[in-house]
Every structure is written in C-alpha cells, then in structure tokens.
Design an enzyme around this catalytic site. Structure first.
Site, short mmCIF file in Angstrom:
data_model
loop_
_atom_site.label_atom_id
_atom_site.label_comp_id
_atom_site.label_asym_id
_atom_site.label_seq_id
_atom_site.Cartn_x
_atom_site.Cartn_y
_atom_site.Cartn_z
N ASN A 7 0.74 -1.17 0.19
CA ASN A 7 0.06 0.06 0.02
C ASN A 7 0.86 1.15 0.03
O ASN A 7 1.38 1.86 0.86
CB ASN A 7 -0.76 0.00 1.20
N LYS A 14 3.40 0.83 3.06
CA LYS A 14 2.96 -0.15 4.14
C LYS A 14 2.98 -1.56 3.31
O LYS A 14 2.70 -1.67 2.20
CB LYS A 14 1.55 -0.01 4.50
N ARG A 89 -2.56 -2.13 -3.69
CA ARG A 89 -3.63 -1.35 -3.55
C ARG A 89 -3.53 -0.18 -4.35
O ARG A 89 -2.57 0.64 -4.26
CB ARG A 89 -3.86 -0.67 -2.06
N HIS A 178 -12.52 3.37 -0.13
CA HIS A 178 -12.88 2.31 1.15
C HIS A 178 -13.56 1.20 0.28
O HIS A 178 -13.84 0.29 1.19
CB HIS A 178 -13.38 2.82 2.09
N ARG A 239 -10.97 16.35 6.95
CA ARG A 239 -11.72 16.57 5.85
C ARG A 239 -13.20 17.00 6.07
O ARG A 239 -13.66 16.55 7.07
CB ARG A 239 -11.97 15.38 5.00
N ARG A 283 -9.31 10.11 19.34
CA ARG A 283 -8.84 9.54 20.79
C ARG A 283 -8.65 11.09 21.53
O ARG A 283 -8.95 11.27 22.46
CB ARG A 283 -8.14 8.66 21.18
N ILE A 331 -12.44 3.67 14.47
CA ILE A 331 -13.46 4.31 15.16
C ILE A 331 -14.50 3.19 15.31
O ILE A 331 -14.90 2.97 16.46
CB ILE A 331 -13.86 5.68 15.06
N GLY A 332 -15.03 2.86 14.28
CA GLY A 332 -15.93 1.88 14.20
C GLY A 332 -15.76 0.59 15.09
O GLY A 332 -16.68 0.16 15.78
N GLU A 333 -14.67 0.04 15.19
CA GLU A 333 -14.49 -1.16 15.69
C GLU A 333 -14.04 -0.73 17.26
O GLU A 333 -14.27 -1.85 18.13
CB GLU A 333 -13.08 -1.72 15.18
N ASN A 334 -13.52 0.24 17.62
CA ASN A 334 -12.92 0.49 19.11
C ASN A 334 -13.94 1.31 20.03
O ASN A 334 -13.96 1.37 21.29
CB ASN A 334 -11.77 1.08 18.89
N GLU A 383 -8.36 -5.00 5.04
CA GLU A 383 -8.37 -4.62 3.56
C GLU A 383 -7.11 -5.53 2.97
O GLU A 383 -6.95 -5.85 1.62
CB GLU A 383 -7.85 -3.07 3.22
P1 AMP Z 1 -7.95 4.12 10.92
O1 AMP Z 1 -8.12 5.18 9.86
O2 AMP Z 1 -9.02 3.02 10.60
O3 AMP Z 1 -6.62 3.39 11.32
O4 AMP Z 1 -8.65 4.68 12.23
C1 AMP Z 1 -8.10 5.93 12.87
C2 AMP Z 1 -8.84 6.66 13.75
O5 AMP Z 1 -9.46 5.78 14.67
C3 AMP Z 1 -8.28 7.72 14.73
O6 AMP Z 1 -9.09 8.66 14.70
C4 AMP Z 1 -8.05 7.07 15.89
O7 AMP Z 1 -8.44 8.06 17.12
C5 AMP Z 1 -9.52 6.17 16.07
N1 AMP Z 1 -9.19 5.17 17.08
C6 AMP Z 1 -8.44 4.11 17.22
N2 AMP Z 1 -8.49 3.30 18.29
C7 AMP Z 1 -9.45 3.99 18.96
C8 AMP Z 1 -10.01 3.46 20.16
N3 AMP Z 1 -9.65 2.67 21.07
N4 AMP Z 1 -10.97 4.44 20.69
C9 AMP Z 1 -11.35 5.38 19.80
N5 AMP Z 1 -11.00 5.80 18.53
C10 AMP Z 1 -10.02 4.98 18.03
#
Ligand code: AMP
Length: 398
Positions: A7, A14, A89, A178, A239, A283, A331-334, A383
């Site tokens: 990527n 990466k 990618r 995405h 953005r 965060r 964000i969606g996962e965590n 991905e």
């Molecule tokens: P990504 O682009 O999928 O790598 O997501 C990055 C975003 O996910 C960043 O804004 C991080 O602050 C957020 N993120 C990662 N871990 C957490 C967490 N445990 N709680 C809330 N936001 C998170």
C-alpha cells in the site's frame, strides 16, 4: 502460497506478507518519510527491527522491505522465490477498470491517465508498482482498486446535478472509496449472518481517519458517501465532508484563497481538527471533550449526527429492507460510545443497540438486542487480506 501486499502512499509504504493457506500475517511493516529522510519498521513471526534509514524514494523503500523479508534474523522467507505475487492497493482507474487485474503496461497507462482523479494516491501507487517490478522481476504484480466495489452504483446515485458534459468530458461523477474495506466487511457479515453474499442488504460504516458509509443491496454497492474524491460524505479527521458547494467560492473570495488553497483547507484543515481546534485523532478529541472542551464535544456530536443521517438515508434507499448495520475501522471497531450515539434514536426503525454487548472493542460480534429488527454488528476490516485473496485468485488462473 505467500502474497506480498503493498500500500504505497505519497511518502509512505505499508506492506504485509500473508500466507494464504492459513491467512496468517508472516510479516508486516512500514516505510515512512520517503523522500524526506526515512524511517523503517518491520515485524515478522521471527523478530522485529525499527531503524532510521535513508529512503530517497519508493525504490529504496522496496529494497528495505525485501532485505527485511529475507533477513536471516528477522526475515521470514529464504528467498524472493517464495513470494507468489505482489498485490497493490491502487486508488482508482476511473471508469476504465473495476476488477482486480494483472498489472501490464496498459494497466499502468490507465492508472497514469487517471491521476487527475487521484492526484495524491495514483502517482504514489504507480511508483510503488514500478519499484516492485524492478526489484522483483518475474513476480506477478496485481492491482486491486479502491473504487472497484462501488462500480455497481446506478446512474441516479453516481451522477451529480451538474451539466452532463462534465461527466462525459472529465468523468466527474461519484466513484466512492474504501471499496476493499466495504467489500471485506460485506463478505464477512454475510458469513456471520449465515447468508450468501448476494442475499445481504447492509449499511456498512467505515469510520476511521477517513470515513465512508455504503448502502449494500444483495451484496452490491448501490450508493456510498464519498464522491469524485474522498472529500465528500461525513466529516472526517481533517476533511470537511459534504458542505454547501457555494462555501468554496464564499470563503475563497473572502480570504483571497486559490482553488489549491481551498482544496488544502477542506482536505487538511477541516473536519474534527477544524471544528474542535484540538486535533484530527478521535481519541485526542474525545479526551478534550471529557476535559470540558466545548468545541471538541460539538465535533463529536457532528460526527455521530452525520453518520446517523446517512444511515437514515440509506435505510430509505434500501426500502427499509436492511439486514444489518455494520461498524468497522479504527473508530467503528473500538469506540462503543460513538457507535451507541450514532444509533441512538433509531429504535423506531427497528435498530436497537444492546449497551452491554456494545461496550468497548468488539470483534465479529452482534451488538444489537435480540429483538432488534435490524442487527448491528462490529466487524474488523482487513483490506490487506482482501487484496491478498484477490491477488491469489489472479495468479492461480494465470
Ligand atoms: P483508521 O483510519 O481505521 O486507522 O482509524 C483511525 C482512527 O481511529 C483515529 O481517529 C483513532 O483515534 C481512532 N481510534 C483508534 N483506536 C481507537 C479507540 N480505542 N477508541 C476510539 N478511537 C480510536
């Protein structure tokens, strides 16, 4: 079979080496600050290394990747012959190529022609491809396009209300991004729901540093929030997302900004960063809100509210026939709190979150109540694995 996934960004590269039989990541790493000075980190099943190293260009980066992969101490292959193919990618080939393809001179030419549609990513993707071709002659190189999953959108979803000639002359339309992530979580969710992919209707929410939401009908994308570029849709880390287009002229005129400066303002200085004034990382913004920062709180509320509105509009686009809402990416996962804020108030549509199930980080998990008509799931995206699977399929059929 081992597949190397690359990527390449404008100043970073990466990679992951994946064993397709076990889907195990044998090694992964990152080359950063390419063209500036250089930083390299690598981790494999046998060890890891992190160092400052001169990375003048992507060719230097690829050289470091190969050295690390074949290193006696922290490498994981005896020679490059063990690598069956490289999957890249690639951002976009406009309307010219959608499916995953073996990279040829013609494919590279098309990616080059589409640079105006991906001015930051396509040149970097090409540089990464060319560096790998040179360093790994004879190993098939495959392109997986970020826009591919969205090519099934109907005209009514991808056309803008502009004079049609701009679509014809310049390809001005919604492409969506995405795509590999939305495709991955669609397939995984179908499996988790015990359905075949062409049976599932979903609203997939990729919420990370960049965020996009996709409406999936019978396993295919029918609409998505990102547009001609990844700027449209939700407000994101830096953005602005969808705004009144007249604002571009308004601020541009007031501040005496050029188009390029407006572009930078909307892509790099807006979103969570612009509204909160704190930063772009979710965060950090959350921490500031907890400490009483009002603007940070508003930025988070905007994020939840905009996502909720897109879920509502895609519920309508899907005629209310939705199997699940799926959350993925950083964000969606965590962030269970954010997921809960997003779906709060949607109970009337049959969307009910289970607070206990939803707490914290979730993996491949249903987080809605047993009586929720529409399920809510958290499905980590992958991905790289999707790119590796596509690449393996191409080389198996060579
Ligand atoms: P990504 O682009 O999928 O790598 O997501 C990055 C975003 O996910 C960043 O804004 C991080 O602050 C957020 N993120 C990662 N871990 C957490 C967490 N445990 N709680 C809330 N936001 C998170």
């Amino acid at each position: 079979m081992k597949i190397l996934v690359i990527n390449a960004g404008s100043s970073s590269l990466k990679y992951q080496l994946i064993d397709m039989e076990t889907e195990q990541v044998l090694a992964k790493g990152l080359c950063e600050r390419i063209g500036v000075d250089g930083k390299f980190s690598h981790k494999s099943v046998n060890g890891e290394v992190s160092k400052d190293v001169e990375l003048k260009n992507h060719a230097d980066a690829v050289e470091n990747v190969i050295e690390a992969l074949t290193d006696k101490e922290y490498g994981c292959v005896a020679s490059l012959d063990e690598i069956a193919a490289v999957g890249h990618r690639v951002l976009t080939a406009g309307e010219k190529i959608y499916e995953t393809v073996l990279i040829t001179d013609e494919v590279k030419e098309i990616v080059r022609e589409c640079i105006p549609l991906g001015p930051l990513h396509n040149p970097a993707n090409l540089t990464g491809i060319e560096a790998c071709e040179k360093a790994m002659p004879g190993i098939p190189q495959v392109a997986v396009f970020d826009t591919a999953f969205h090519h099934t959108m109907p005209e009514k979803a991808y056309l803008y209300g502009l004079p049609y000639e701009y679509y014809e002359k310049y390809g001005v339309r919604r492409y969506g991004f995405h795509g590999t992530s939305h495709r991955f979580v669609t397939q995984r969710t179908a499996k988790l729901l015990g359905k075949s992919v062409d049976e599932v209707n979903l609203i997939t929410c990729h919420l990370g540093n960049g965020s996009s939401i996709t409406a999936v009908k019978n396993g295919k994308c029918i609409d998505t929030t990102m547009g001609l570029t990844p700027l449209e849709g939700m407000l994101m880390g830096t953005r602005c997302g969808a705004i009144d287009p007249a604002i571009v002229c308004f601020i541009g005129e007031k501040e005496g900004l050029s188009y390029a400066e407006m572009d930078t303002l909307m892509n790099k200085k807006s979103g969570l960063l612009g509204v909160s004034g704190v930063g772009s990382d979710f965060r950090d913004v959350t921490k500031a809100w907890r400490e009483g920062n009002h603007r940070a709180g508003v930025a988070l509320e905007m994020f939840a509210y905009q996502c909720k509105k897109y879920i509502g509009s895609y519920y309508a686009a899907l005629g209310g026939d939705v199997d699940a809402i799926v959350f993925t990416a950083g964000i969606g996962e965590n962030d269970g709190r954010m997921r809960a804020s997003i779906v709060e108030g949607l109970e009337g549509l049959g969307i009910k979150m289970d607070a206990e199930l939803n707490a914290g980080k979730c993996v491949d998990k249903v987080v809605s109540t047993a009586d929720s008509k529409i399920k809510i799931l958290v499905v980590p995206t992958n991905e790289e694995l999707m790119i590796a699977k596509d690449t393996a399929e191409i080389v198996e059929n060579l």
